[in-house]
Design a protein around this motif. Structure first.
Motif, mmCIF file in Angstrom:
data_model
loop_
_atom_site.group_PDB
_atom_site.id
_atom_site.type_symbol
_atom_site.label_atom_id
_atom_site.label_comp_id
_atom_site.label_asym_id
_atom_site.label_seq_id
_atom_site.Cartn_x
_atom_site.Cartn_y
_atom_site.Cartn_z
ATOM 1 N N THR A 101 0.833 -1.196 0.000
ATOM 2 C CA THR A 101 0.000 0.000 0.000
ATOM 3 C C THR A 101 0.874 1.255 0.000
ATOM 4 O OG1 THR A 101 -0.111 0.104 2.416
ATOM 5 C CG2 THR A 101 -1.797 -1.222 1.283
ATOM 6 N N VAL A 136 -0.770 -0.428 -4.223
ATOM 7 C CA VAL A 136 -2.201 -0.171 -4.101
ATOM 8 C C VAL A 136 -2.425 1.332 -4.174
ATOM 9 C CG1 VAL A 136 -4.244 -0.415 -2.644
ATOM 10 C CG2 VAL A 136 -2.520 -2.230 -2.694
ATOM 11 N N ASP A 137 -3.258 1.762 -5.090
ATOM 12 C CA ASP A 137 -3.544 3.176 -5.294
ATOM 13 C C ASP A 137 -4.113 3.782 -4.017
ATOM 14 O OD1 ASP A 137 -4.423 5.692 -6.134
ATOM 15 O OD2 ASP A 137 -4.950 4.965 -8.129
ATOM 16 N N ASP A 139 -5.744 6.417 -3.626
ATOM 17 C CA ASP A 139 -7.005 7.141 -3.801
ATOM 18 C C ASP A 139 -8.224 6.232 -3.852
ATOM 19 O OD1 ASP A 139 -5.692 9.590 -3.886
ATOM 20 O OD2 ASP A 139 -5.350 9.446 -6.051
ATOM 21 N N VAL A 140 -8.028 4.916 -3.843
ATOM 22 C CA VAL A 140 -9.172 4.010 -3.915
ATOM 23 C C VAL A 140 -9.869 3.950 -2.566
ATOM 24 C CG1 VAL A 140 -8.064 2.621 -5.688
ATOM 25 C CG2 VAL A 140 -7.875 1.939 -3.287
ATOM 26 N N TYR A 143 -11.770 -1.805 0.216
ATOM 27 C CA TYR A 143 -11.825 -3.003 -0.618
ATOM 28 C C TYR A 143 -11.693 -4.228 0.284
ATOM 29 C CZ TYR A 143 -6.774 -2.458 -0.045
ATOM 30 O OH TYR A 143 -5.522 -2.286 0.488
ATOM 31 N N MET A 146 -8.791 -5.129 3.077
ATOM 32 C CA MET A 146 -8.040 -3.913 3.384
ATOM 33 C C MET A 146 -7.393 -4.027 4.769
ATOM 34 S SD MET A 146 -9.508 -0.050 3.144
ATOM 35 C CE MET A 146 -8.410 1.358 2.941
ATOM 36 N N LEU A 192 -7.711 -7.267 -5.019
ATOM 37 C CA LEU A 192 -6.610 -6.320 -5.205
ATOM 38 C C LEU A 192 -6.345 -5.998 -6.670
ATOM 39 C CD1 LEU A 192 -4.105 -7.584 -2.479
ATOM 40 C CD2 LEU A 192 -5.158 -5.320 -2.582
ATOM 41 N N ASP A 194 -8.240 -4.892 -8.790
ATOM 42 C CA ASP A 194 -8.968 -3.688 -9.202
ATOM 43 C C ASP A 194 -8.442 -2.415 -8.552
ATOM 44 O OD1 ASP A 194 -10.706 -5.223 -10.790
ATOM 45 O OD2 ASP A 194 -12.032 -5.617 -9.083
ATOM 46 N N VAL A 195 -7.512 -2.534 -7.600
ATOM 47 C CA VAL A 195 -7.084 -1.340 -6.870
ATOM 48 C C VAL A 195 -5.574 -1.095 -6.939
ATOM 49 C CG1 VAL A 195 -9.029 -1.451 -5.279
ATOM 50 C CG2 VAL A 195 -6.907 -2.624 -4.690
ATOM 51 N N VAL A 196 -4.831 -1.948 -7.645
ATOM 52 C CA VAL A 196 -3.385 -1.755 -7.733
ATOM 53 C C VAL A 196 -3.015 -0.996 -9.009
ATOM 54 C CG1 VAL A 196 -2.805 -3.788 -6.377
ATOM 55 C CG2 VAL A 196 -3.047 -4.002 -8.850
ATOM 56 N N ARG A 197 -1.932 -0.254 -8.923
ATOM 57 C CA ARG A 197 -1.370 0.392 -10.099
ATOM 58 C C ARG A 197 -0.681 -0.651 -10.973
ATOM 59 N NH1 ARG A 197 -0.836 6.009 -8.996
ATOM 60 N NH2 ARG A 197 -1.123 6.509 -6.788
#
Length: 229
Positions: A101, A136-137, A139-140, A143, A146, A192, A194-197
């Protein structure tokens, strides 16, 4: 010797001897030596495998880590990450996917120099064929999973099932081997995605973060550019 015997075929060993004794004697390095892939989710601190000496020393000083880093085992594992294609065909290359993160990378472990060195070390690891970093972005929103940290260890041999490693507060380890126990953690890995760079954006984030720590003027310029955009 018993640990080595169990590493060869853990299922058979457990059927013969019972699994309670074997689990108590495992160390992460014992299992890692047999693993071909690690998927590490880090939401608290960076794992020992990728820590610099300064980063780990700062954790020890603050009480967040109890023991000195095991440099011999760390270097042996990292050497397996750097194997090329031809070497990997003959030897067992280790592949590591680290999902971390932004909070972990932004947290002040030690001073700015310690964190800058740590981020640069991650950049260097990102150049190895067996290492993949995904951030992990920040700004999300919320999830599934978490705030959870764990490691999934996978093996080439089909007779070896995946193992999930959890570090406990008192410094011990919990090993999850059954499909039922592992299922929630597999769900976390799916969530994860859907939320990682991307890997490229993750390394770019690292580069900019280390520059901000090294060069205050560069940090001000990045903030100004971000405000304009």
């Amino acid at each position: 010797m018993r640990v080595a015997q169990r590493a060869v075929d853990p299922q058979m060993w457990d059927r013969i001897n019972g699994d309670a004794w074997a689990r108590l004697t495992w160390t992460p390095w014992d299992v890692l030596a047999e693993a071909s892939e690690l998927v590490i989710v880090a939401s608290e601190t960076l794992p020992e495998l990728v820590r610099t000496g300064g980063y780990h020393a700062a954790l020890v000083e603050s009480g967040a880590a109890a023991n000195d880093i095991d440099l011999a085992n760390q270097q042996e594992a990292l050497s397996r990450l750097s194997m090329g294609t031809k070497q990997a065909a003959k030897l067992r290359r280790l592949n590591v996917r680290l999902i971390v993160t932004e909070q972990v990378l932004n947290d002040g472990v030690g001073d700015s120099r310690v964190m800058a060195d740590q981020l640069e070390h991650l950049e260097e690891l990102g150049e190895l064929p067996g290492f993949e970093l995904r951030i992990v972005d920040g700004d999300v929103g919320p999830y599934f999973g978490m705030g959870v940290s764990f490691t999934v260890m996978r093996f080439v041999e089909k007779r070896f099932d995946d193992v999930v490693l959890l570090h406990t507060l008192h410094g011990g380890n919990t090993w999850l081997e059954s499909a039922v126990e592992r299922a929630p953690y597999e769900r976390v890995l799916v969530a994860l995605r859907d939320v990682v760079r991307t890997e490229e954006l993750s390394l770019l984030w690292l580069n900019e973060a280390s520059l901000r720590l090294r060069d205050p003027a560069r940090r001000l310029q990045l903030v100004t550019d971000h405000a304009r955009s």
